[in-house]
Design a protein around this motif. Structure first.
Motif, PDB file in Angstrom:
ATOM      1  N   GLN A 127     -34.156  22.115  77.968  1.00  0.00           N
ATOM      2  CA  GLN A 127     -34.022  21.850  76.408  1.00  0.00           C
ATOM      3  C   GLN A 127     -33.402  23.676  75.626  1.00  0.00           C
ATOM      4  O   GLN A 127     -32.472  23.514  74.935  1.00  0.00           O
ATOM      5  N   TYR A 128     -33.394  24.401  76.605  1.00  0.00           N
ATOM      6  CA  TYR A 128     -32.359  25.771  76.182  1.00  0.00           C
ATOM      7  C   TYR A 128     -31.975  25.898  76.516  1.00  0.00           C
ATOM      8  O   TYR A 128     -30.540  27.256  76.720  1.00  0.00           O
ATOM      9  N   PHE A 129     -30.956  25.634  77.188  1.00  0.00           N
ATOM     10  CA  PHE A 129     -29.622  25.302  77.504  1.00  0.00           C
ATOM     11  C   PHE A 129     -28.354  25.019  76.160  1.00  0.00           C
ATOM     12  O   PHE A 129     -28.819  24.580  75.673  1.00  0.00           O
ATOM     13  N   PRO A 130     -27.347  25.750  76.942  1.00  0.00           N
ATOM     14  CA  PRO A 130     -26.778  25.662  75.814  1.00  0.00           C
ATOM     15  C   PRO A 130     -26.158  24.671  74.931  1.00  0.00           C
ATOM     16  O   PRO A 130     -26.167  24.336  73.331  1.00  0.00           O
ATOM     17  N   ASP A 131     -25.584  23.567  75.474  1.00  0.00           N
ATOM     18  CA  ASP A 131     -25.592  22.368  74.863  1.00  0.00           C
ATOM     19  C   ASP A 131     -26.487  21.495  74.338  1.00  0.00           C
ATOM     20  O   ASP A 131     -26.050  20.681  73.484  1.00  0.00           O
ATOM     21  N   GLN A 132     -27.182  21.513  75.028  1.00  0.00           N
ATOM     22  CA  GLN A 132     -28.499  20.791  75.139  1.00  0.00           C
ATOM     23  C   GLN A 132     -29.658  20.945  74.124  1.00  0.00           C
ATOM     24  O   GLN A 132     -29.773  20.623  72.960  1.00  0.00           O
ATOM     25  N   ALA A 133     -29.375  22.324  73.762  1.00  0.00           N
ATOM     26  CA  ALA A 133     -29.612  23.219  72.211  1.00  0.00           C
ATOM     27  C   ALA A 133     -29.175  23.021  71.457  1.00  0.00           C
ATOM     28  O   ALA A 133     -29.127  22.636  69.771  1.00  0.00           O
ATOM     29  N   GLY A 134     -27.767  23.247  71.390  1.00  0.00           N
ATOM     30  CA  GLY A 134     -26.776  22.697  70.534  1.00  0.00           C
ATOM     31  C   GLY A 134     -26.394  22.044  69.760  1.00  0.00           C
ATOM     32  O   GLY A 134     -26.061  22.043  68.364  1.00  0.00           O
ATOM     33  N   GLY A 135     -26.904  21.066  70.565  1.00  0.00           N
ATOM     34  CA  GLY A 135     -26.260  19.502  70.348  1.00  0.00           C
ATOM     35  C   GLY A 135     -26.881  19.180  69.190  1.00  0.00           C
ATOM     36  O   GLY A 135     -27.074  17.780  68.490  1.00  0.00           O
ATOM     37  N   LYS A 136     -28.815  19.841  69.148  1.00  0.00           N
ATOM     38  CA  LYS A 136     -29.634  19.913  67.859  1.00  0.00           C
ATOM     39  C   LYS A 136     -28.440  19.758  66.626  1.00  0.00           C
ATOM     40  O   LYS A 136     -29.030  18.728  65.757  1.00  0.00           O
ATOM     41  N   ILE A 137     -28.359  19.953  66.823  1.00  0.00           N
ATOM     42  CA  ILE A 137     -27.356  20.487  64.617  1.00  0.00           C
ATOM     43  C   ILE A 137     -26.864  18.908  64.392  1.00  0.00           C
ATOM     44  O   ILE A 137     -26.671  18.991  63.318  1.00  0.00           O
ATOM     45  N   MET A 138     -26.410  18.335  65.676  1.00  0.00           N
ATOM     46  CA  MET A 138     -25.878  16.751  64.881  1.00  0.00           C
ATOM     47  C   MET A 138     -26.649  15.689  65.039  1.00  0.00           C
ATOM     48  O   MET A 138     -26.343  14.609  64.321  1.00  0.00           O
ATOM     49  N   GLN A 139     -27.642  16.101  64.883  1.00  0.00           N
ATOM     50  CA  GLN A 139     -28.842  14.676  64.793  1.00  0.00           C
ATOM     51  C   GLN A 139     -29.540  14.926  63.580  1.00  0.00           C
ATOM     52  O   GLN A 139     -29.771  16.014  62.759  1.00  0.00           O
ATOM     53  N   VAL A 140     -29.410  13.470  63.255  1.00  0.00           N
ATOM     54  CA  VAL A 140     -29.835  13.474  61.736  1.00  0.00           C
ATOM     55  C   VAL A 140     -31.098  13.077  61.467  1.00  0.00           C
ATOM     56  O   VAL A 140     -32.263  13.643  60.710  1.00  0.00           O
ATOM     57  N   VAL A 141     -31.597  11.577  62.164  1.00  0.00           N
ATOM     58  CA  VAL A 141     -32.700  11.186  62.048  1.00  0.00           C
ATOM     59  C   VAL A 141     -33.375  11.519  63.626  1.00  0.00           C
ATOM     60  O   VAL A 141     -32.784  11.646  64.623  1.00  0.00           O
ATOM     61  N   PRO A 142     -34.669  12.533  63.721  1.00  0.00           N
ATOM     62  CA  PRO A 142     -35.628  12.713  64.395  1.00  0.00           C
ATOM     63  C   PRO A 142     -36.089  12.185  65.735  1.00  0.00           C
ATOM     64  O   PRO A 142     -36.460  10.920  65.321  1.00  0.00           O
ATOM     65  N   THR A 143     -35.923  12.836  66.878  1.00  0.00           N
ATOM     66  CA  THR A 143     -36.079  11.909  68.241  1.00  0.00           C
ATOM     67  C   THR A 143     -37.541  11.946  68.462  1.00  0.00           C
ATOM     68  O   THR A 143     -38.366  13.305  67.982  1.00  0.00           O
ATOM     69  N   SER A 144     -37.860  11.438  69.631  1.00  0.00           N
ATOM     70  CA  SER A 144     -39.268  11.253  70.282  1.00  0.00           C
ATOM     71  C   SER A 144     -39.460  12.677  70.896  1.00  0.00           C
ATOM     72  O   SER A 144     -40.648  12.830  71.298  1.00  0.00           O
TER      73      SER A 144
END
Length: 256
Positions: free
Chosen positions: A205-222
């Protein structure tokens, strides 16, 4: 200041004179938009087959960015080429003879490439969103919906940061083959594997693409990520800053 301006103009000339760099930027846009449109169209047709839970958690904005994974491949190649071209041709010696201030040289190159990546990334992100939402029809989101504008702008920032990270790593490794040999498996194998295995998920979760990709999420995930969209982007920024810092140190301390 005059030296910095000359370096910026020189780096702009270098980038626009190499066709491969322009092609990679164009390919990043085309792949991201086209694949996002295709996945959005498929998602629209298959929406009725989803479970009620999946329908409630459906994220139309993130769906339109489904092509970002392949689009970032071209941005990585662009970042690698910008830095490695001079090493592979031997022009790095001439460049450093003309600009002995290595910090000015390196960050001038990075600034021009970052600006180009930002422009392409933002245009690509907005076009990808609008095309994807058109394909989704009645399941689409609007730019004015909560969190959507942040996600679309974040998509452009994500593509830019991927490019900057690639430039920093390439400045350390110098070789285009070695740089791509490290970056491609890292982003397309290592981070995905670590992020999907329960034993290593918290690390992934702390790798750059995994962490940075969160910015494109609108609907929260589980998922149980301890950060939000902006927190994830901040983590990615730290990775990028570290890559550029070590890239600069490598250029400063090693012979051309």
């Amino acid at each position: 200041m005059a030296v910095a301006q000359q370096v910026l103009r020189s780096e702009w000339t270098k980038i626009k004179s190499v066709r491969s760099t322009a092609w990679t930027l164009g390919l990043a846009a085309v792949v991201t938009i086209a694949l996002g449109a295709l996945i959005s169209a498929v998602s629209k047709n298959g929406f009725k087959d989803l479970s009620q839970e999946n329908q409630l958690t459906f994220d139309p904005t993130l769906t339109s960015f489904a092509g970002m994974g392949l689009g970032q491949l071209a941005m990585i190649v662009f970042g690698v080429l910008v830095v490695s071209n001079e090493y592979s041709t031997g022009m790095i010696r001439t460049s450093l003879a003309a600009v002995p201030q290595r910090g000015t040289f390196f960050f001038g190159k990075a600034a021009i490439a970052t600006l180009l990546a930002l422009v392409v990334g933002m245009v690509t992100s907005f076009v990808t969103f609008f095309v994807g939402q058109a394909m989704l029809g009645g399941h689409s989101a609007s730019l004015g919906d909560p969190g959507v504008l942040r996600a679309v702008v974040g998509g452009g920032l994500y593509m830019t940061l991927i490019t900057m990270f690639s430039m920093g790593i390439t400045a350390v490794l110098r070789s285009p083959v070695l740089s791509l040999g490290v970056l491609m498996p890292f982003f397309f194998l290592v981070t995905n594997i670590l992020g999907s295995v329960s034993a290593t998920k918290k690390v992934g979760q702390y790798f750059p693409d995994q962490a940075g990709g969160k910015i494109m999420q609108v609907v929260p995930t589980s998922d149980d990520a301890p950060y939000g969209p902006w927190g994830g982007l901040a983590i990615m920024v730290l990775w990028v800053a570290a890559a550029l810092f070590f890239g600069y140190l490598s250029l400063k301390r090693r012979d051309a």
